[in-house]
Design a protein around this motif. Sequence first.
Motif, short mmCIF file in Angstrom:
data_model
loop_
_atom_site.label_atom_id
_atom_site.label_comp_id
_atom_site.label_asym_id
_atom_site.label_seq_id
_atom_site.Cartn_x
_atom_site.Cartn_y
_atom_site.Cartn_z
N LYS A 65 -11.29 -10.34 -2.10
CA LYS A 65 -11.38 -10.78 -3.35
C LYS A 65 -10.76 -12.31 -3.88
O LYS A 65 -11.35 -12.87 -4.85
CB LYS A 65 -9.80 -10.39 -3.48
CG LYS A 65 -9.15 -8.98 -3.76
CD LYS A 65 -10.54 -7.90 -4.82
CE LYS A 65 -9.94 -7.13 -4.67
NZ LYS A 65 -10.74 -6.42 -5.72
N TYR A 68 -0.19 -1.99 -4.49
CA TYR A 68 -1.55 -2.96 -3.65
C TYR A 68 -2.05 -3.45 -5.30
O TYR A 68 -2.75 -4.95 -4.63
CB TYR A 68 -2.06 -1.75 -3.35
CG TYR A 68 -3.81 -2.40 -2.09
CD1 TYR A 68 -2.49 -3.16 -0.69
CD2 TYR A 68 -4.48 -2.93 -2.22
CE1 TYR A 68 -3.80 -3.10 0.16
CE2 TYR A 68 -5.35 -3.08 -1.04
CZ TYR A 68 -4.63 -3.36 -0.42
OH TYR A 68 -5.60 -3.92 1.06
N ASP A 69 -2.72 -3.12 -6.28
CA ASP A 69 -3.41 -3.89 -6.86
C ASP A 69 -2.89 -5.21 -7.54
O ASP A 69 -3.66 -5.79 -7.79
CB ASP A 69 -4.12 -2.66 -7.96
CG ASP A 69 -5.05 -1.76 -7.49
OD1 ASP A 69 -5.00 -2.29 -6.85
OD2 ASP A 69 -5.35 -1.06 -7.93
N SER A 70 -1.10 -4.89 -7.95
CA SER A 70 -0.91 -6.11 -8.08
C SER A 70 -0.54 -6.46 -7.31
O SER A 70 -0.20 -8.12 -7.31
CB SER A 70 0.58 -4.90 -9.10
OG SER A 70 1.50 -4.47 -7.33
N LYS A 114 -3.84 -8.86 -6.83
CA LYS A 114 -3.32 -9.53 -8.31
C LYS A 114 -2.65 -10.79 -8.38
O LYS A 114 -2.73 -11.90 -8.53
CB LYS A 114 -3.46 -8.61 -9.80
CG LYS A 114 -3.34 -9.74 -11.02
CD LYS A 114 -3.75 -9.00 -11.84
CE LYS A 114 -3.51 -9.41 -13.01
NZ LYS A 114 -3.63 -8.89 -14.50
N GLN A 127 -10.57 -7.19 2.53
CA GLN A 127 -9.95 -7.89 1.22
C GLN A 127 -9.29 -9.01 0.33
O GLN A 127 -9.77 -9.33 -0.82
CB GLN A 127 -8.63 -6.06 0.70
CG GLN A 127 -9.33 -5.23 0.95
CD GLN A 127 -10.01 -4.95 0.22
OE1 GLN A 127 -10.28 -4.99 -1.60
NE2 GLN A 127 -10.78 -4.45 0.59
N LYS A 142 0.62 -1.47 -0.03
CA LYS A 142 0.14 -0.08 0.44
C LYS A 142 1.16 1.59 -0.32
O LYS A 142 0.64 1.97 -1.05
CB LYS A 142 -0.93 -0.15 1.15
CG LYS A 142 -1.96 0.60 0.95
CD LYS A 142 -3.09 0.50 0.10
CE LYS A 142 -3.86 1.59 0.45
NZ LYS A 142 -5.47 1.27 -0.11
#
Length: 266
Positions: free
Chosen positions: A190, A152-154, A157, A186, A147
Amino acid sequence: MELNTKIEALCKELQLPMLNMHHHELSNRAAKEGWKYSEYLYENLKLEADNRASRSRATLTKMAGFPTIKTLEQFDFNFTVGVNRRQIEELSTLEFVKRKENIILLGQSGVGKTHLAIALAYAAVQKRIKSRFITASDLIIQMSHAKKEKRYDSFIKQAIVAPSLLVIDEIGYFPMSKDDAHHFFQVISKRYERGSTIVTSNLVFSQWNGIFANDKVVTTAILDRLLHHSHIINILGDSYRLKEKKEEGLVDSDLYKFQSKTSTIK
């Protein structure tokens, strides 16, 4: 250029190391035993396939991050209470991974939760199913760093969504901040109905609110998703690691018994 040299050159070009190593041996065996051409071809292809599967399993095992290798054969079903051998054998078929179901292992420290979690994940990588093992504390630390570093997104994923099976060990061994609790939500959110998750905890569900910063909304949301498609295994009894001490009379085993409580969220 003689034929063997041409074959070896083509094997290197096509990245067929097993064929390169064994084609001469198999050719002699085929001639001696009168194999059909298709039989000779099959034996060569099988060598390559077996070698690639072996390398794939080794790579997946390394990527999984197991702290140590544990197998179901090593698990002492006679020592623990609450572990149904037939249920574990059914789970070891890994159909739960195909169905994207979760496994929740509850029990006091030392009763074999982590052993079972690793063993099932190790069985998965042996079938070339991408798996990952991580403790809850390391997971939160890595997510916090991701973060701060704006990746964060990668991270979600690659580290959270990508594995078909994710093992999160030791939930409840330390309290989380509100930010940590949201990070953990999260993870569960996810993976919900997208992948299988195995979690281990030393606390019954009625105590999980204390793990997640006493945030009832987040705790309820986590449990709602985690429990929806799940197998719950509540392991009772003493710590296996303290077994010898107990037998020597050096440990009061009552201190280590895990008493099951009604699983309710208040």
